[in-house]
Design an enzyme around this catalytic site. Structure first.
Site, PDB file in Angstrom:
ATOM      1  N   ASP A  50     -14.671 -43.151 -13.986  1.00  0.00           N
ATOM      2  CA  ASP A  50     -14.823 -42.242 -15.123  1.00  0.00           C
ATOM      3  C   ASP A  50     -15.152 -43.122 -16.326  1.00  0.00           C
ATOM      4  O   ASP A  50     -14.311 -43.909 -16.764  1.00  0.00           O
ATOM      5  CB  ASP A  50     -13.498 -41.484 -15.320  1.00  0.00           C
ATOM      6  CG  ASP A  50     -13.510 -40.596 -16.563  1.00  0.00           C
ATOM      7  OD1 ASP A  50     -14.495 -40.640 -17.323  1.00  0.00           O
ATOM      8  OD2 ASP A  50     -12.507 -39.872 -16.761  1.00  0.00           O
ATOM      9  N   ASP A  53     -15.415 -35.650 -14.263  1.00  0.00           N
ATOM     10  CA  ASP A  53     -15.745 -36.776 -15.142  1.00  0.00           C
ATOM     11  C   ASP A  53     -15.946 -38.085 -14.389  1.00  0.00           C
ATOM     12  O   ASP A  53     -16.194 -39.126 -15.006  1.00  0.00           O
ATOM     13  CB  ASP A  53     -14.690 -36.917 -16.256  1.00  0.00           C
ATOM     14  CG  ASP A  53     -13.271 -37.041 -15.719  1.00  0.00           C
ATOM     15  OD1 ASP A  53     -13.092 -37.279 -14.514  1.00  0.00           O
ATOM     16  OD2 ASP A  53     -12.334 -36.875 -16.533  1.00  0.00           O
ATOM     17  N   ASP A  54     -15.849 -38.051 -13.073  1.00  0.00           N
ATOM     18  CA  ASP A  54     -16.025 -39.277 -12.285  1.00  0.00           C
ATOM     19  C   ASP A  54     -17.421 -39.364 -11.691  1.00  0.00           C
ATOM     20  O   ASP A  54     -17.883 -38.424 -11.040  1.00  0.00           O
ATOM     21  CB  ASP A  54     -15.008 -39.313 -11.141  1.00  0.00           C
ATOM     22  CG  ASP A  54     -13.623 -39.574 -11.658  1.00  0.00           C
ATOM     23  OD1 ASP A  54     -13.230 -40.748 -11.692  1.00  0.00           O
ATOM     24  OD2 ASP A  54     -12.949 -38.611 -12.071  1.00  0.00           O
ATOM     25  N   GLN A  59     -13.291 -45.455 -20.054  1.00  0.00           N
ATOM     26  CA  GLN A  59     -11.833 -45.417 -19.822  1.00  0.00           C
ATOM     27  C   GLN A  59     -11.365 -46.101 -18.534  1.00  0.00           C
ATOM     28  O   GLN A  59     -10.255 -46.624 -18.483  1.00  0.00           O
ATOM     29  CB  GLN A  59     -11.313 -43.980 -19.866  1.00  0.00           C
ATOM     30  CG  GLN A  59     -11.704 -43.126 -18.658  1.00  0.00           C
ATOM     31  CD  GLN A  59     -10.795 -41.908 -18.486  1.00  0.00           C
ATOM     32  OE1 GLN A  59     -10.583 -41.144 -19.417  1.00  0.00           O
ATOM     33  NE2 GLN A  59     -10.257 -41.729 -17.292  1.00  0.00           N
ATOM     34  N   GLY A  81     -15.591 -61.235  -9.571  1.00  0.00           N
ATOM     35  CA  GLY A  81     -15.704 -61.502  -8.137  1.00  0.00           C
ATOM     36  C   GLY A  81     -15.535 -60.314  -7.221  1.00  0.00           C
ATOM     37  O   GLY A  81     -16.169 -60.231  -6.188  1.00  0.00           O
ATOM     38  N   ASN A  82     -14.627 -59.382  -7.568  1.00  0.00           N
ATOM     39  CA  ASN A  82     -14.388 -58.209  -6.731  1.00  0.00           C
ATOM     40  C   ASN A  82     -13.975 -57.067  -7.648  1.00  0.00           C
ATOM     41  O   ASN A  82     -13.200 -57.279  -8.577  1.00  0.00           O
ATOM     42  CB  ASN A  82     -13.285 -58.519  -5.705  1.00  0.00           C
ATOM     43  CG  ASN A  82     -13.196 -57.455  -4.632  1.00  0.00           C
ATOM     44  OD1 ASN A  82     -12.992 -56.275  -4.911  1.00  0.00           O
ATOM     45  ND2 ASN A  82     -13.358 -57.863  -3.390  1.00  0.00           N
ATOM     46  N   TYR A 128       4.431 -47.164 -12.094  1.00  0.00           N
ATOM     47  CA  TYR A 128       3.602 -45.970 -12.047  1.00  0.00           C
ATOM     48  C   TYR A 128       2.562 -46.016 -13.167  1.00  0.00           C
ATOM     49  O   TYR A 128       2.897 -46.118 -14.332  1.00  0.00           O
ATOM     50  CB  TYR A 128       4.454 -44.693 -12.170  1.00  0.00           C
ATOM     51  CG  TYR A 128       3.607 -43.517 -11.813  1.00  0.00           C
ATOM     52  CD1 TYR A 128       3.354 -43.246 -10.469  1.00  0.00           C
ATOM     53  CD2 TYR A 128       2.978 -42.762 -12.774  1.00  0.00           C
ATOM     54  CE1 TYR A 128       2.508 -42.222 -10.124  1.00  0.00           C
ATOM     55  CE2 TYR A 128       2.134 -41.747 -12.434  1.00  0.00           C
ATOM     56  CZ  TYR A 128       1.902 -41.479 -11.103  1.00  0.00           C
ATOM     57  OH  TYR A 128       1.040 -40.476 -10.763  1.00  0.00           O
ATOM     58  N   LYS A 140      -2.910 -41.386 -12.314  1.00  0.00           N
ATOM     59  CA  LYS A 140      -3.737 -40.917 -11.216  1.00  0.00           C
ATOM     60  C   LYS A 140      -5.036 -41.699 -11.113  1.00  0.00           C
ATOM     61  O   LYS A 140      -5.536 -42.216 -12.094  1.00  0.00           O
ATOM     62  CB  LYS A 140      -4.068 -39.439 -11.424  1.00  0.00           C
ATOM     63  CG  LYS A 140      -2.844 -38.560 -11.603  1.00  0.00           C
ATOM     64  CD  LYS A 140      -2.095 -38.366 -10.311  1.00  0.00           C
ATOM     65  CE  LYS A 140      -0.828 -37.581 -10.540  1.00  0.00           C
ATOM     66  NZ  LYS A 140       0.304 -38.436 -10.906  1.00  0.00           N
ATOM     67  N   ASP A 163      -8.487 -40.658  -9.410  1.00  0.00           N
ATOM     68  CA  ASP A 163      -9.259 -39.662  -8.673  1.00  0.00           C
ATOM     69  C   ASP A 163      -9.948 -40.309  -7.463  1.00  0.00           C
ATOM     70  O   ASP A 163     -10.803 -41.170  -7.619  1.00  0.00           O
ATOM     71  CB  ASP A 163     -10.303 -39.043  -9.613  1.00  0.00           C
ATOM     72  CG  ASP A 163      -9.621 -38.443 -10.849  1.00  0.00           C
ATOM     73  OD1 ASP A 163      -8.536 -37.871 -10.707  1.00  0.00           O
ATOM     74  OD2 ASP A 163     -10.190 -38.574 -11.948  1.00  0.00           O
ATOM     75  N   GLN A 186     -18.742 -36.835  14.568  1.00  0.00           N
ATOM     76  CA  GLN A 186     -19.464 -36.523  15.820  1.00  0.00           C
ATOM     77  C   GLN A 186     -19.362 -37.658  16.854  1.00  0.00           C
ATOM     78  O   GLN A 186     -19.041 -38.780  16.519  1.00  0.00           O
ATOM     79  CB  GLN A 186     -20.948 -36.213  15.549  1.00  0.00           C
ATOM     80  CG  GLN A 186     -21.211 -35.170  14.469  1.00  0.00           C
ATOM     81  CD  GLN A 186     -20.927 -33.735  14.861  1.00  0.00           C
ATOM     82  OE1 GLN A 186     -20.733 -32.895  14.000  1.00  0.00           O
ATOM     83  NE2 GLN A 186     -20.892 -33.433  16.147  1.00  0.00           N
ATOM     84  N   ARG A 206      -3.287 -33.461 -17.551  1.00  0.00           N
ATOM     85  CA  ARG A 206      -2.562 -34.667 -17.963  1.00  0.00           C
ATOM     86  C   ARG A 206      -1.998 -35.440 -16.776  1.00  0.00           C
ATOM     87  O   ARG A 206      -1.015 -36.166 -16.919  1.00  0.00           O
ATOM     88  CB  ARG A 206      -1.471 -34.317 -18.965  1.00  0.00           C
ATOM     89  CG  ARG A 206      -2.042 -33.802 -20.284  1.00  0.00           C
ATOM     90  CD  ARG A 206      -0.980 -33.616 -21.360  1.00  0.00           C
ATOM     91  NE  ARG A 206      -1.569 -33.791 -22.690  1.00  0.00           N
ATOM     92  CZ  ARG A 206      -2.253 -32.867 -23.344  1.00  0.00           C
ATOM     93  NH1 ARG A 206      -2.425 -31.678 -22.828  1.00  0.00           N
ATOM     94  NH2 ARG A 206      -2.763 -33.131 -24.525  1.00  0.00           N
TER      95      ARG A 206
HETATM   96  C1  F6R Z   1      -6.101 -35.656 -16.154  1.00  0.00           C
HETATM   97  C2  F6R Z   1      -6.994 -35.754 -17.319  1.00  0.00           C
HETATM   98  C3  F6R Z   1      -6.889 -34.746 -18.389  1.00  0.00           C
HETATM   99  C4  F6R Z   1      -6.243 -35.334 -19.634  1.00  0.00           C
HETATM  100  C5  F6R Z   1      -6.051 -34.272 -20.725  1.00  0.00           C
HETATM  101  C6  F6R Z   1      -5.493 -34.846 -22.012  1.00  0.00           C
HETATM  102  O1  F6R Z   1      -6.264 -36.734 -15.294  1.00  0.00           O
HETATM  103  O2  F6R Z   1      -7.788 -36.660 -17.416  1.00  0.00           O
HETATM  104  O3  F6R Z   1      -6.196 -33.617 -17.946  1.00  0.00           O
HETATM  105  O4  F6R Z   1      -5.028 -35.923 -19.315  1.00  0.00           O
HETATM  106  O5  F6R Z   1      -7.290 -33.675 -21.038  1.00  0.00           O
HETATM  107  O6  F6R Z   1      -6.288 -35.890 -22.442  1.00  0.00           O
HETATM  108  P1  F6R Z   1      -6.012 -36.718 -23.795  1.00  0.00           P
HETATM  109  O7  F6R Z   1      -4.635 -37.269 -23.689  1.00  0.00           O
HETATM  110  O8  F6R Z   1      -7.066 -37.771 -23.772  1.00  0.00           O
HETATM  111  O9  F6R Z   1      -6.183 -35.737 -24.907  1.00  0.00           O
HETATM  112 MG    MG Z   2     -11.252 -38.585 -17.604  1.00  0.00          MG
HETATM  113 MG    MG Z   3     -11.493 -37.828 -13.322  1.00  0.00          MG
END
Ligand code: F6R
Ligand code: MG
Ligand code: MG
Length: 364
Positions: free
Chosen positions: A11, A52-53, A94, A103-104, A228, A231, A233, A241, A265
């Site tokens: 993304d 967005d990815d 981001q 390198g990787n 942690y 996320k 994606d 087959q 979020r």
């Molecule tokens: C989830 C994601 C969105 C943002 C949300 C708030 O992975 O990317 O749901 O978390 O739109 O975004 P900010 O904190 O940038 O306003």
């Molecule tokens: Mg995003």
């Molecule tokens: Mg995404």
């Protein structure tokens, strides 16, 4: 000669908040990858996006973890991020955690799923790309494809699948991995992968000959194991087959829009909705989480296709169920199990609340 299929994704900026990437960024990817084909580094490529990815699906003969292919992908995302900044896109750059390639691409932010194999007479490969969820979202569908005879009839009736598959599982908290064979160790496997935030299927191999069958991106979680960090994606590559599940046995698990972590979020559970490429736009409460499926034939390291697997009325009911499930989950608002337990939330405002209230908690 062996063929490598690599998906590298990131993304690097989007329009409408975190909704959908911009065509100018995909054009930049197209320009750079076209040049890499001319230069002979890549054989072919297909660029798509899930929300967005941006997902760069590439074929070549350089093997997995190839420095030049990774560098091409990283630099392409860097250049795309500059365009994104110029357009003031949301979250420009981001997913790029560093500004110089080292390198990787693993550990640098983008996700990757790669597999190398000797091409068969005809070689179908499926790319599944998600947005607004995490790698553990693939545990259930990948398990069903390769271990559940109620999903994959071939496990029962096709001698070429009857020996079963091995699952390589990452413990993303302890940074360890274990391989379990199905059907023999199915219950042990399920004991782990039912815990989708911690145990993530990374690779699947056919037991009879060790052939790679599927691979899933887990990069960021893997890198930051122990802490942690939110996320990532995910994407998956699945072979189909003639000794693997049929194409339709790889799409079938997505007819059940199971609940996954992510959504708004990165802090909510919601249904994974299978969508056509044109509907890979998470616009409701930044979701619900989406998956798109592209079916290719790999031919002499080139990509023939794709077929947009979920652009079909056969998945309308799954989308309807996903919408019902989304309505149901949304009505819980800030309550679990819609909201994730605090230790799994991407936004950790709760500790702030706890600090503020610390002095006001009394013994009972
Ligand atoms: C989830 C994601 C969105 C943002 C949300 C708030 O992975 O990317 O749901 O978390 O739109 O975004 P900010 O904190 O940038 O306003
Ligand atoms: Mg995003
Ligand atoms: Mg995404």
């Amino acid at each position: 000669m062996k063929t490598t299929v690599s998906i590298i994704k990131a993304d690097i900026g989007s329009v409408g908040g975190h909704a959908v990437t911009h065509q100018a960024l995909k054009d930049k990817c197209n320009e750079n990858l076209s040049k890499a084909v001319e230069d002979g580094l890549l054989s072919d490529f297909y660029i798509t996006n899930c929300g967005d990815d941006i997902d760069m699906i590439m074929t070549h003969t350089n093997g997995v973890d190839n420095t030049e292919v990774h560098e091409l992908a990283f630099n392409t995302f860097m250049e795309g991020a500059e365009i994104a900044k110029g357009l003031k896109l949301y979250g420009a750059g981001q997913d790029l955690l560093s500004d110089t390639f080292s390198g990787n691409i693993k550990g640098m932010g983008p996700g990757s799923a790669e597999m190398e194999f000797e091409e068969r007479g005809a070689d179908p490969v499926f790319a599944y790309c998600c947005d607004k969820t995490e790698p553990g979202a693939f545990n259930l569908p990948i398990f069903k494809m390769f271990a559940d005879p109620f999903n994959t009839a071939g496990l029962v009736i096709d001698p070429k699948l009857h020996g079963g598959f091995e699952f390589e599982v990452y413990d993303v908290i302890e940074n360890k991995k274990v391989t379990l064979a199905c059907p023999d160790e199915m219950y042990d496997l399920l004991a782990l992968i039912g815990s989708t935030g911690r145990y993530v299927i990374k690779n699947v191999y056919r037991r009879s000959d060790g052939e790679i069958a599927a691979t899933i991106s887990t990069d960021r979680l893997n890198l930051m194991a122990g802490k942690y960090i939110g996320k990532d994606d995910p994407v998956a590559l699945v072979r189909a087959q003639s000794g693997f599940p049929a194409g339709g046995e790889t799409t079938e698990p997505f007819s059940f829009p199971h609940l996954v972590s992510g959504w708004m979020r990165g802090s909510h559970n919601g249904p994974l909705m299978p969508v056509a490429e044109s509907d890979a736009r998470p616009v409701r409460f930044d979701g619900p989480p989406r998956v798109l499926g592209l079916g290719f034939q790999v031919c002499n390291a080139k990509l023939v296709g794709p077929i947009d697997m979920f652009a079909d009325p056969a998945f309308d009911e799954a989308r309807k169920t996903a919408t019902l499930a989304a309505n149901y989950m949304r009505r819980h608002g800030p309550f679990e199990p819609h909201r994730l337990p605090s230790e799994e939330m991407e936004y950790t405002s709760l500790p702030g609340v706890m600090e503020k209230l610390e002095g006001r908690f009394e013994d009972m």
